[in-house]
Design an enzyme around this catalytic site. Structure first.
Site, short mmCIF file in Angstrom:
data_model
loop_
_atom_site.label_atom_id
_atom_site.label_comp_id
_atom_site.label_asym_id
_atom_site.label_seq_id
_atom_site.Cartn_x
_atom_site.Cartn_y
_atom_site.Cartn_z
N VAL A 51 8.71 8.29 -27.76
CA VAL A 51 9.89 7.76 -27.00
C VAL A 51 10.76 8.84 -26.49
O VAL A 51 11.15 10.03 -27.22
CB VAL A 51 11.05 7.01 -28.13
CG1 VAL A 51 12.13 6.42 -27.58
CG2 VAL A 51 10.01 5.86 -28.64
N LYS B 277 10.61 5.81 -0.24
CA LYS B 277 11.16 4.69 -0.20
C LYS B 277 12.60 4.46 0.54
O LYS B 277 12.65 3.86 1.29
CB LYS B 277 11.39 4.12 -1.76
CG LYS B 277 10.09 4.05 -2.63
CD LYS B 277 9.21 3.02 -1.99
CE LYS B 277 7.99 2.78 -2.52
NZ LYS B 277 6.95 2.16 -1.94
N ALA C 79 0.89 -1.37 0.00
CA ALA C 79 -0.04 -0.11 -0.02
C ALA C 79 0.66 1.19 -0.10
O ALA C 79 1.60 1.37 0.91
CB ALA C 79 -1.12 -0.12 1.23
N TYR D 150 8.27 10.92 -3.80
CA TYR D 150 8.00 9.51 -3.76
C TYR D 150 9.37 8.43 -3.71
O TYR D 150 9.18 7.92 -2.75
CB TYR D 150 7.24 9.12 -5.22
CG TYR D 150 7.34 7.51 -5.44
CD1 TYR D 150 6.43 6.63 -4.89
CD2 TYR D 150 8.09 6.79 -6.41
CE1 TYR D 150 6.56 5.36 -5.09
CE2 TYR D 150 8.47 5.54 -6.40
CZ TYR D 150 7.45 4.97 -5.91
OH TYR D 150 7.24 3.40 -5.79
N SER E 34 12.23 0.04 -4.10
CA SER E 34 12.50 0.46 -5.65
C SER E 34 13.89 0.73 -6.02
O SER E 34 14.66 1.37 -5.18
CB SER E 34 11.53 1.75 -6.12
OG SER E 34 11.91 2.14 -7.33
P1 NAD Z 1 -0.91 -0.09 -7.00
O1 NAD Z 1 -1.20 1.44 -7.02
O2 NAD Z 1 -1.30 -0.72 -8.29
O3 NAD Z 1 -1.04 -0.68 -5.83
C1 NAD Z 1 -1.16 0.04 -4.51
C2 NAD Z 1 -2.26 -0.55 -3.95
O4 NAD Z 1 -2.42 0.30 -2.49
C3 NAD Z 1 -3.47 0.34 -4.58
O5 NAD Z 1 -4.60 -0.84 -4.85
C4 NAD Z 1 -4.36 1.26 -3.65
O6 NAD Z 1 -5.68 1.33 -3.75
C5 NAD Z 1 -3.71 0.94 -2.28
N1 NAD Z 1 -3.59 1.71 -1.50
C6 NAD Z 1 -2.64 3.10 -1.53
N2 NAD Z 1 -2.76 3.57 -0.20
C7 NAD Z 1 -3.37 2.89 0.61
C8 NAD Z 1 -3.74 3.20 2.05
N3 NAD Z 1 -3.36 4.17 2.61
N4 NAD Z 1 -4.37 2.19 2.70
C9 NAD Z 1 -4.80 1.00 2.00
N5 NAD Z 1 -4.54 0.94 0.64
C10 NAD Z 1 -3.78 1.76 -0.10
O7 NAD Z 1 0.72 -0.25 -7.17
P2 NAD Z 1 1.87 -1.33 -7.75
O8 NAD Z 1 2.24 -0.96 -9.08
O9 NAD Z 1 0.96 -2.48 -7.11
O10 NAD Z 1 2.81 -0.91 -6.53
C11 NAD Z 1 2.94 -1.80 -5.36
C12 NAD Z 1 4.04 -1.17 -4.42
O11 NAD Z 1 5.17 -1.55 -5.14
C13 NAD Z 1 4.02 0.32 -4.21
O12 NAD Z 1 4.55 0.58 -2.71
C14 NAD Z 1 5.01 0.83 -5.12
O13 NAD Z 1 5.72 1.87 -4.59
C15 NAD Z 1 5.90 -0.33 -5.27
N6 NAD Z 1 6.77 -0.23 -6.61
C16 NAD Z 1 6.12 -0.12 -7.76
C17 NAD Z 1 6.58 -0.12 -8.82
C18 NAD Z 1 6.00 -0.26 -10.24
O14 NAD Z 1 6.68 0.02 -11.19
N7 NAD Z 1 4.78 -0.51 -10.13
C19 NAD Z 1 8.17 -0.24 -8.82
C20 NAD Z 1 8.73 0.03 -7.56
C21 NAD Z 1 7.93 -0.21 -6.41
N1 UDP Z 2 9.10 6.03 -21.55
C1 UDP Z 2 8.94 6.51 -22.99
N2 UDP Z 2 7.74 6.93 -23.35
C2 UDP Z 2 6.69 6.93 -22.55
C3 UDP Z 2 6.84 6.30 -21.16
C4 UDP Z 2 8.27 6.10 -20.82
O1 UDP Z 2 9.87 6.75 -23.85
O2 UDP Z 2 5.37 7.10 -22.71
C5 UDP Z 2 10.45 5.57 -21.28
C6 UDP Z 2 11.05 6.38 -20.04
O3 UDP Z 2 11.75 7.49 -20.57
C7 UDP Z 2 12.03 5.37 -19.51
C8 UDP Z 2 11.29 3.95 -19.83
O4 UDP Z 2 10.34 4.36 -21.02
O5 UDP Z 2 13.30 5.38 -20.14
C9 UDP Z 2 10.58 3.57 -18.57
O6 UDP Z 2 9.75 4.56 -18.08
P1 UDP Z 2 8.73 4.25 -17.05
O7 UDP Z 2 8.13 5.52 -16.78
O8 UDP Z 2 7.75 3.08 -17.24
O9 UDP Z 2 9.42 3.88 -15.70
P2 UDP Z 2 10.65 4.39 -14.90
O10 UDP Z 2 11.79 3.55 -15.09
O11 UDP Z 2 10.80 5.73 -15.26
O12 UDP Z 2 10.23 4.43 -13.65
#
Ligand code: NAD
Ligand code: UDP
Length: 345
Positions: free
Chosen positions: A220, A156, A84, A152, A127
């Site tokens: 891109v 983390k 979350a 953000y 992340s």
């Molecule tokens: P997501 O938004 O799909 O899932 C997060 C969920 O948490 C959502 O369902 C949202 O409704 C819920 N939520 C947010 N705040 C809340 C709260 N206060 N109480 C209860 N529920 C709450 O995101 P995701 O892509 O599944 O990411 C999950 C985790 O992984 C996050 O912590 C995100 O920062 C981390 N993360 C994601 C990515 C990515 O690219 N997707 C990359 C690195 C880290």
């Molecule tokens: N990117 C892109 N066009 C888009 C969205 C993303 O060229 O519309 C590129 C962005 O510059 C990065 C890569 O795709 O190099 C991954 O981006 P994303 O936002 O998915 O993840 P990030 O690594 O930035 O968290």
């Protein structure tokens, strides 16, 4: 008796795939989600895939009373996976307090309640953003943490520090911090996947929406980087592979036979970098569908190139990313087509 895992954010993108893998591995799951970035229909998908509907509590993890009630109502929770969080980098720059409050209060509440309810461990979603622009690639867990470039990213880094300080204070809990690289794709059943809100910021949902004709063309962001084809390089990791790593982390953390450190950090990536242009071409060859794109300006704050050294996760967790990117692209496409047909019906 099956171990019981609380999955915060469990109806979200990575959370829902992880609940599937946990259930398939024999764990009982309890989800708490405030549905701020997901919908309750995700539970149907999980139930169709696993044959079991997870327990679901609609609630906000920043409210400690709601969490305390949950732990009392569902006693015997062994571990937590904390997904979350709010995760949009751009929004976090505009609304920093919302991000600090949501992401940090959620974690503080969970940590505070763990000893009270005998919860032994917490897996935390971090992340690769904590590494900033790496001095070298692939990057391993010992690489320096760079100043965060967004609120953000800072949540983390601060979260990792909070967990570390808490455990070093002697708190009776363990933690595994997982640093994800770029999670993409969807479950091969096409019953769950990523549900971006509005215009996607991330590459793959933008790409699949463009291929589906919802967006005119993909931009891109820059082709003048110091990479072989000039576009940025990332380590794209299949979401099901990523979900499986959480099960392995949980098993290791809760195992009484494993004398593991009280806090462990793992990179979760494939170990291979792909450029934006390479990913577009992987999608086109996997699906036979063309993606109209143009080269645009660089996006502010983008990292030029980053990919993981996943050796620690490979050797210690026994986890390796295994889904080929072409299959990930086919799954992402199948999910896109399914969400289109649902939104048109
Ligand atoms: P997501 O938004 O799909 O899932 C997060 C969920 O948490 C959502 O369902 C949202 O409704 C819920 N939520 C947010 N705040 C809340 C709260 N206060 N109480 C209860 N529920 C709450 O995101 P995701 O892509 O599944 O990411 C999950 C985790 O992984 C996050 O912590 C995100 O920062 C981390 N993360 C994601 C990515 C990515 O690219 N997707 C990359 C690195 C880290
Ligand atoms: N990117 C892109 N066009 C888009 C969205 C993303 O060229 O519309 C590129 C962005 O510059 C990065 C890569 O795709 O190099 C991954 O981006 P994303 O936002 O998915 O993840 P990030 O690594 O930035 O968290």
């Amino acid at each position: 008796m099956a171990q019981k895992i609380l999955v915060t954010g469990g109806t979200g993108y990575i959370g829902s795939h992880t609940v599937v893998e946990l259930q398939q591995a024999g764990y009982e799951t309890v989800i708490i989600d405030n549905l701020s970035n997901s919908n309750v229909g995700v539970l149907d998908g999980i139930e169709k895939i696993t044959g079991k509907r997870p327990v679901f509590v609609e609630g906000d993890c920043t409210d400690i009373d709601i969490l305390r009630r949950l732990f009392s109502e569902y006693p015997g929770i062994d571990g937590i996976i904390n997904f979350a969080a709010s995760k949009a980098v751009g929004e976090s720059v505009k609304e920093p307090l919302l991000y600090y409050r949501n992401n940090l209060c959620t974690l503080l509440n969970l940590l505070e309640l763990m000893p009270e309810f005998g919860v032994r461990g917490i897996v935390f979603s971090s992340s690769c953003t904590v590494y900033g622009e790496p001095d070298r690639n692939p990057i391993d867990e010992s690489a320096p943490i760079k100043n965060a470039t967004s609120p953000y990213g800072n949540t983390k880094q601060i979260s990792e520090e909070i967990i570390t300080d808490f455990i070093n204070s002697g708190a009776p809990v363990k933690s595994v911090i997982l640093r994800y690289f770029n999670p993409i794709g969807a479950h091969p059943s096409a019953l769950i996947g990523e549900l971006p809100n509005g215009i996607p910021n991330n590459l793959v949902p933008y790409l699949t929406q463009t291929a589906a004709g919802i967006r005119k063309e993909l931009t891109v962001f820059g082709d003048d980087y110091d990479t072989p084809d000039g576009s940025c390089i990332r380590d794209y990791i299949d979401v099901v592979d990523l979900a499986k790593a959480h099960v392995m982390a949980m098993r290791r953390m809760l195992s009484s036979s494993e004398d593991t450190d009280r806090i462990e950090i793992f990179n979760l990536g494939t170990g291979h970098g792909l450029s934006v242009l390479e990913l577009i071409s992987a999608f086109e060859s996997a699906t036979g569908v063309r993606v109209p794109y143009r080269i645009g300006a660089r996006r502010e704050g983008d990292i030029e190139k980053i990919w993981a050294d996943p050796a620690k996760a490979n050797n210690i967790l026994g986890w390796t990313a295994s889904v080929p990117v072409t299959e990930t692209m086919r799954n992402a496409w199948a999910w896109q087509l399914r969400t289109d047909s649902k939104s048109n019906s």
